[in-house]
Design an enzyme around this catalytic site. Sequence first.
Site, PDB file in Angstrom:
ATOM      1  N   ARG A 230     -84.025  44.782 143.164  1.00  0.00           N
ATOM      2  CA  ARG A 230     -83.772  43.840 142.077  1.00  0.00           C
ATOM      3  C   ARG A 230     -84.488  44.343 140.830  1.00  0.00           C
ATOM      4  O   ARG A 230     -85.579  44.910 140.908  1.00  0.00           O
ATOM      5  CB  ARG A 230     -84.308  42.443 142.413  1.00  0.00           C
ATOM      6  N   HIS A 278     -75.632  47.856 138.852  1.00  0.00           N
ATOM      7  CA  HIS A 278     -75.793  46.961 140.002  1.00  0.00           C
ATOM      8  C   HIS A 278     -74.575  47.075 140.941  1.00  0.00           C
ATOM      9  O   HIS A 278     -73.887  46.086 141.233  1.00  0.00           O
ATOM     10  CB  HIS A 278     -75.990  45.509 139.538  1.00  0.00           C
TER      11      HIS A 278
END
Length: 315
Positions: A230, A278
């Site tokens: 993350r 991502h």
Amino acid sequence: MTAIAYILTGWNLESWTNAMRQLEPSMDIRSYPDGMGRLEEIGYALAWRPPPHVLEGIKNLKAIFSLGAGVDAILADPTVPDVPIVRIVDADMTMRMSEFVVMHVLMHHRQQKRIDENQRAKLWDPFATHAANALKVGIMGFGVLGQDAGAKLKAMGFEVAGWSQSKKHVAGIETFAGRAELDAFLARSDILVVLLPHTAETTHIINRDLIAKLSRNGPFGAPILINAGRGKLQKERDLIHCLETGQLHAASLDVFEEEPLAQDSALWTHPRVYVSSHVAADSDPLTISRNVLRQIRRHEAGGALENIVDPRRGY
Ligand code: NDP
Ligand code: OXD
């Protein structure tokens, strides 16, 4: 069967509802924001980054499925009903993440940026290379994804270690656990692969101080960072500083403190940084819907749900 509701931010709603319809044509499918119908009829929420307070209004929820492995966005909303939250563990997603990790370890190890530059410059440059076992890879977050990537890197000859909250025992892989063993883990790692969840404890864990503790004994003389966990695990200002000062040799970043990554971020154009949007391990609508449907059917028949997260731990 009780109705299900898709509450998705940034993902293509139609591809998810179509996948579920293909698998279970009789499913009563609702979708946020315009197709929720009577909220009390909804038993399961299938969510990705749901807007705050949306889940709160669904009074008869039996479970929430996060359609990705990370549940940080769901747990960030304190109004989420007190029902089981299921995170996705699926062989397809695990394989995709291992592909990403192995690819990036290899791109750094085989100096792919240098090869690309040489080709652009038509430069014949037979530089010296080293074998995989010259590099020690440390996987920070040695859970489902970390252990699979670790096994694949190990099979290729890299020296692999894993760091997690609780001690793991994996043949052929050195393991470290907890803050007490973090420094020893960092000191032996030439390449740091981050596959941690974002929790209160892991926020900004990848910072200047941590980078200073990584190994400088590897073939590149400074460590390499690969973060596909993350973005909020990393302090990007520190990463840029460490890249500029040579404390960090190179990085591969799939996730960022704020997504999308700001246009003016120096990371986009840094010559030793790979940036991706991502996409390390996409959730495939058909594959993940099959997983969720299997669990809903079993739960409706009185069976257990899999991979329920612990909201107190945050993952
Ligand atoms: P797991 O829960 O299986 O693994 C998480 C690991 O992190 C565990 O080993 C856990 O330790 C460890 N951990 C958590 N908190 C701490 C801490 N404070 N100190 C030390 N270790 C800690 O998750 P997954 O492997 O399935 O997924 C990991 C993350 O990857 C997800 O949370 C998500 O954020 C990210 N992800 C990113 C994707 C992308 O496309 N970029 C796609 C999919 C996932 P222990 O085993 O002891 O509990
Ligand atoms: C996930 C993600 O958590 O895609 O699954 O980031």
